[in-house]
Write an enzyme that holds these catalytic residues in place. Sequence first.
Site, short mmCIF file in Angstrom:
data_model
loop_
_atom_site.label_atom_id
_atom_site.label_comp_id
_atom_site.label_asym_id
_atom_site.label_seq_id
_atom_site.Cartn_x
_atom_site.Cartn_y
_atom_site.Cartn_z
N SER A 1 4.19 -56.84 122.76
CA SER A 1 3.27 -57.91 122.37
C SER A 1 4.05 -58.99 121.61
CB SER A 1 2.17 -57.36 121.46
OG SER A 1 1.53 -58.44 120.80
N ASP B 1 -1.45 -62.04 123.30
CA ASP B 1 -2.71 -61.90 122.56
C ASP B 1 -3.34 -63.27 122.31
OD1 ASP B 1 -2.93 -59.02 122.02
OD2 ASP B 1 -1.02 -59.31 121.00
N MET C 1 -8.17 -49.98 122.32
CA MET C 1 -7.59 -50.50 121.06
C MET C 1 -7.42 -49.35 120.08
SD MET C 1 -7.00 -53.66 121.56
CE MET C 1 -6.36 -53.94 119.91
N MET D 1 -6.40 -65.16 120.72
CA MET D 1 -7.47 -64.97 119.71
C MET D 1 -8.10 -66.32 119.39
SD MET D 1 -5.61 -62.33 117.11
CE MET D 1 -4.52 -61.03 117.72
N ASP E 1 -3.17 -50.15 122.65
CA ASP E 1 -2.67 -51.33 121.91
C ASP E 1 -2.97 -51.19 120.43
OD1 ASP E 1 -1.97 -53.87 121.05
OD2 ASP E 1 -3.50 -54.92 122.23
N MET F 1 -9.06 -62.04 123.32
CA MET F 1 -9.95 -61.66 122.21
C MET F 1 -10.75 -62.90 121.85
SD MET F 1 -7.12 -59.37 120.22
CE MET F 1 -5.83 -60.10 121.21
N HIS G 1 2.96 -58.75 126.89
CA HIS G 1 1.58 -58.71 126.39
C HIS G 1 1.32 -59.95 125.54
CE1 HIS G 1 -2.11 -56.50 125.22
NE2 HIS G 1 -1.95 -57.07 124.04
N HIS H 1 -4.35 -60.49 126.97
CA HIS H 1 -5.42 -59.80 126.24
C HIS H 1 -6.29 -60.86 125.56
CE1 HIS H 1 -6.29 -56.84 122.65
NE2 HIS H 1 -7.39 -57.19 123.30
C1 DX5 Z 1 -3.93 -56.78 117.90
C2 DX5 Z 1 -3.21 -57.13 119.17
C3 DX5 Z 1 -2.01 -56.32 119.44
C4 DX5 Z 1 -0.90 -56.46 118.41
C5 DX5 Z 1 -0.24 -55.13 118.33
O1 DX5 Z 1 -5.13 -57.46 117.86
O2 DX5 Z 1 -4.09 -56.96 120.27
O3 DX5 Z 1 -1.51 -56.56 120.76
O4 DX5 Z 1 0.06 -57.42 118.73
O5 DX5 Z 1 0.69 -55.17 117.33
P1 DX5 Z 1 1.36 -53.86 116.76
O6 DX5 Z 1 2.07 -53.19 117.90
O7 DX5 Z 1 2.32 -54.39 115.72
O8 DX5 Z 1 0.29 -53.02 116.17
ZN ZN Z 2 -3.20 -57.00 122.32
#
Ligand code: DX5
Ligand code: ZN
Length: 222
Positions: free
Chosen positions: A9, A34, A136, A36, A174, A67, A32, A65
């Site tokens: 990620s 993210d 998650m 948000m 994740d 969110m 990956h 991903h």
């Molecule tokens: C959290 C994200 C993850 C995050 C994971 O909301 O969806 O993808 O980057 O990070 P680590 O591996 O550090 O927990």
């Molecule tokens: Zn993620």
Amino acid sequence: MLPIRISPSILSADFGKLAEEVAAISTADYVHVDVMDGHFVPNLTIGPIVIEAVRRATKLPLDVHLMIENAEQWVAVYAKAGADLIGVHVEACPHLHRTIGQIRELGKKACVVLNPATPIEAIEWVLRDVQQVLIMSVNPGFGGQKFIPSALEKITKLRRMIDERGYTVEIEVDGGIKIDNVEEVVRAGANVIVSGSGVFGTKDYAATIAELRRRGEAARRA
Ligand code: DX5
Ligand code: ZN
């Protein structure tokens, strides 16, 4: 048997040199990403413009991903920006079946994502329509959080549900996964491993990815 896939990620990467960071994980299977929106989760990260830049910086498939709220209005935008897999949260999609259909019509792999408190029964009736389920193992919003142990039982139950129905669906996990705990996640039944701080918090990303893969493959054979 499904292959072990490592999906670092970039949330924990240095955004000041993102192209270099992405190039340094070229031995992974996915990148990956993210997304948000500051509404569905209490953090705001990146949008389609940055995804276009990541797309140019790597040949790896982009595991995006989402969110975000109103995901159905955005899937086409993220597909165009370069996403290969698109993950949408069941908690953010009132018309989940339709949203998954949109992703597939765009020619992308559809992934449905469950928060830690959401039961797997919530996706029972879309399981036949997705290529991947993302469990998650932290509450989404931030990197570097601690792995929530109940995710393991959830992965085991989901693996059973998929196998009983005879579907081919990959399980991605994740949040809070590092070299130390990747084995138990794979043993529970997952094959796609997301790791943010677990990769970008180390010195040699390629060595960490290789070790995650080695341990994952050993756990799968065990
Ligand atoms: C959290 C994200 C993850 C995050 C994971 O909301 O969806 O993808 O980057 O990070 P680590 O591996 O550090 O927990
Ligand atoms: Zn993620």
